[in-house]
Scaffold this motif. Structure first.
Motif, PDB file in Angstrom:
ATOM      1  N   SER A 196       0.843  -1.084  -0.104  1.00  0.00           N
ATOM      2  CA  SER A 196      -0.136   0.096   0.009  1.00  0.00           C
ATOM      3  C   SER A 196       1.090   1.565   0.158  1.00  0.00           C
ATOM      4  O   SER A 196       1.684   1.485   1.129  1.00  0.00           O
ATOM      5  CB  SER A 196      -1.153   0.054   1.361  1.00  0.00           C
ATOM      6  N   THR A 218      -3.580   7.398   0.161  1.00  0.00           N
ATOM      7  CA  THR A 218      -4.325   5.738   0.536  1.00  0.00           C
ATOM      8  C   THR A 218      -4.553   4.955   1.604  1.00  0.00           C
ATOM      9  O   THR A 218      -5.311   5.147   1.672  1.00  0.00           O
ATOM     10  CB  THR A 218      -2.922   5.336  -0.812  1.00  0.00           C
ATOM     11  N   THR A 239      -4.338  10.033   5.511  1.00  0.00           N
ATOM     12  CA  THR A 239      -5.163  11.272   5.120  1.00  0.00           C
ATOM     13  C   THR A 239      -4.216  11.963   4.852  1.00  0.00           C
ATOM     14  O   THR A 239      -2.889  12.334   5.504  1.00  0.00           O
ATOM     15  CB  THR A 239      -5.707  11.166   5.936  1.00  0.00           C
ATOM     16  N   ASN A 254      -8.620   1.319   8.281  1.00  0.00           N
ATOM     17  CA  ASN A 254      -7.715   0.282   7.705  1.00  0.00           C
ATOM     18  C   ASN A 254      -6.701  -0.326   8.518  1.00  0.00           C
ATOM     19  O   ASN A 254      -5.861  -1.030   7.853  1.00  0.00           O
ATOM     20  CB  ASN A 254      -6.510   2.011   7.413  1.00  0.00           C
ATOM     21  N   ASP A 311      -2.491   6.062  -5.552  1.00  0.00           N
ATOM     22  CA  ASP A 311      -3.545   6.737  -5.646  1.00  0.00           C
ATOM     23  C   ASP A 311      -2.394   8.206  -6.365  1.00  0.00           C
ATOM     24  O   ASP A 311      -3.172   8.740  -6.869  1.00  0.00           O
ATOM     25  CB  ASP A 311      -3.667   7.940  -4.170  1.00  0.00           C
ATOM     26  N   PRO A 323      -7.857   4.917  -5.155  1.00  0.00           N
ATOM     27  CA  PRO A 323      -8.774   5.395  -4.194  1.00  0.00           C
ATOM     28  C   PRO A 323      -9.708   6.462  -4.700  1.00  0.00           C
ATOM     29  O   PRO A 323      -9.199   6.846  -6.086  1.00  0.00           O
ATOM     30  CB  PRO A 323      -8.272   6.361  -2.738  1.00  0.00           C
ATOM     31  N   GLU A 345     -10.039   9.710  -4.792  1.00  0.00           N
ATOM     32  CA  GLU A 345      -9.604  11.364  -5.589  1.00  0.00           C
ATOM     33  C   GLU A 345      -8.579  10.399  -6.323  1.00  0.00           C
ATOM     34  O   GLU A 345      -7.998  12.173  -6.594  1.00  0.00           O
ATOM     35  CB  GLU A 345      -9.439  11.473  -4.257  1.00  0.00           C
ATOM     36  N   LYS A 366      -7.160   5.993 -12.098  1.00  0.00           N
ATOM     37  CA  LYS A 366      -8.434   5.424 -11.921  1.00  0.00           C
ATOM     38  C   LYS A 366      -7.951   4.096 -13.065  1.00  0.00           C
ATOM     39  O   LYS A 366      -8.904   3.399 -12.676  1.00  0.00           O
ATOM     40  CB  LYS A 366      -9.576   6.037 -11.673  1.00  0.00           C
ATOM     41  N   PRO A 370     -13.063   6.474  -0.411  1.00  0.00           N
ATOM     42  CA  PRO A 370     -11.957   7.488  -0.172  1.00  0.00           C
ATOM     43  C   PRO A 370     -10.921   7.473   0.612  1.00  0.00           C
ATOM     44  O   PRO A 370     -11.076   6.837   1.153  1.00  0.00           O
ATOM     45  CB  PRO A 370     -12.694   9.157  -0.645  1.00  0.00           C
ATOM     46  N   CYS A 371      -9.535   7.772   0.123  1.00  0.00           N
ATOM     47  CA  CYS A 371      -8.860   6.975   1.661  1.00  0.00           C
ATOM     48  C   CYS A 371      -9.311   7.985   3.230  1.00  0.00           C
ATOM     49  O   CYS A 371      -9.251   6.605   3.726  1.00  0.00           O
ATOM     50  CB  CYS A 371      -7.983   8.867   1.329  1.00  0.00           C
ATOM     51  N   ALA A 381      -9.915   3.268   1.863  1.00  0.00           N
ATOM     52  CA  ALA A 381      -9.895   2.669   0.446  1.00  0.00           C
ATOM     53  C   ALA A 381      -8.635   1.719   1.357  1.00  0.00           C
ATOM     54  O   ALA A 381      -9.618   1.211   0.101  1.00  0.00           O
ATOM     55  CB  ALA A 381      -8.708   3.704   0.269  1.00  0.00           C
ATOM     56  N   ASP A 386     -11.653  -0.971   2.035  1.00  0.00           N
ATOM     57  CA  ASP A 386     -11.951  -1.684   0.892  1.00  0.00           C
ATOM     58  C   ASP A 386     -11.358  -2.749   0.185  1.00  0.00           C
ATOM     59  O   ASP A 386     -12.340  -3.214  -0.607  1.00  0.00           O
ATOM     60  CB  ASP A 386     -12.458   0.234   0.075  1.00  0.00           C
TER      61      ASP A 386
END
Length: 278
Positions: free
Chosen positions: A14, A19, A22, A31, A221, A238, A240, A246, A255-256, A260, A263
């Motif tokens: 990650s 990501t 924030t 997370n 991201d 994410p 954003e 993306k 969103p982060c 994210a 998710d």
């Protein structure tokens, strides 16, 4: 694959800023919980970030890793358990001249040289001061003539959002003598050793861990995450993230700030479940 260890043999990498954490440097509880569950389920979890080993390591009191991490945007693999550099790549000495020309032509652009031990600020700017403050970096203010002559894992050109693209256009026209450049944020243009990126280094990390390339998961991201997302067998961005990021990812998650990474781990669960019943 054991039912009690559903993630055994898998690597999840990650990105950090934007990501996993924030813009306010907070880490959503979802997370933290999801990363812990992934590791408890036998998976390998690691950071892939542009941060230094001390800067990234400052978050280990909130979320653990059980695998060496990709730092300096791919120029370093660092093992927090053993507190050692597992692998690293260095910029060629010719990058010194790129820095010297940048300082001469663009006084508003800060220049940072990153080594194992410190961040050397060889030319200050508002953006470099913001960088060192936000990440609480250990840094040394010096000049090119007194900075280390080798052992730089990367160089950062730091400027305000409206000025960095102008400098980037100039830097792209300078004869390349062994480096690659990538935007890691709207304020940073990073210079890395040629053919070194998060994407190339995640393959090296997977090899060290004896993990198959088809078992690499990644989420990121920004533009410095592109190679990572393209290399992973399954990837996410994410909500954003820029559209170009993306478009490369296999899935776009929330969103982060809402979790994210959590998710994405839910998406991994669905993917593994389908594979198990295929």
């Amino acid at each position: 694959m054991s039912r009690n260890l559903p993630y055994e043999g898998y690597l999840l990498v990650s990105d950090m800023d934007g990501t996993l954490i924030t813009e306010n440097f907070e880490m959503p509880a979802r997370n933290i919980e999801a990363a812990r569950a992934f590791m408890e389920g036998g998976g390998r979890f690691a950071f892939a970030t542009g941060r230094t080993h001390s800067s990234a390591g400052a978050f280990l009191d909130r979320v653990e890793v059980n695998t060496p991490c990709i730092l300096y945007n791919g120029a370093v693999i660092f093992d927090y358990a053993d507190k050692r550099f597992v692998w690293s790549a260095d910029l060629p000495g010719a990058a010194l001249e790129l820095a010297r020309e940048a300082i001469r032509r663009f006084p508003e652009v800060g220049v940072e040289l990153i080594t194992n031990d410190a961040v050397y600020i060889v030319h200050e700017s508002t953006a470099t001061r913001r960088h060192t403050n936000n990440e609480r970096l250990h840094y040394v203010i010096t000049d090119l003539d007194h900075a280390p002559k080798n052992g730089w894992h990367k160089m950062i050109f730091a400027a305000e959002e409206d000025r960095l693209p102008v400098f980037a256009d100039f830097a792209a026209k300078v004869p390349n003598r062994g480096w690659d450049m990538v935007f890691s944020s709207t304020n940073f243009l990073e210079v890395l050793p040629q053919d070194v990126s998060k994407g190339s280094t995640v393959l090296h990390l997977a090899s060290l861990l004896c993990i198959d390339e088809t078992h690499i998961f990644a989420i990121g991201d920004y533009y410095n995450d592109l190679t990572l997302l393209r290399t992973a067998a399954f990837s996410a961005a994410p909500a954003e993230a820029p559209d170009e990021i993306k478009a490369v990812a296999d899935v776009v998650v929330g969103p982060c700030e809402l979790g994210a990474v959590a998710d994405f781990i839910n998406c991994i669960d669905e993917r593994l479940e389908k594979a198990a019943h295929a």
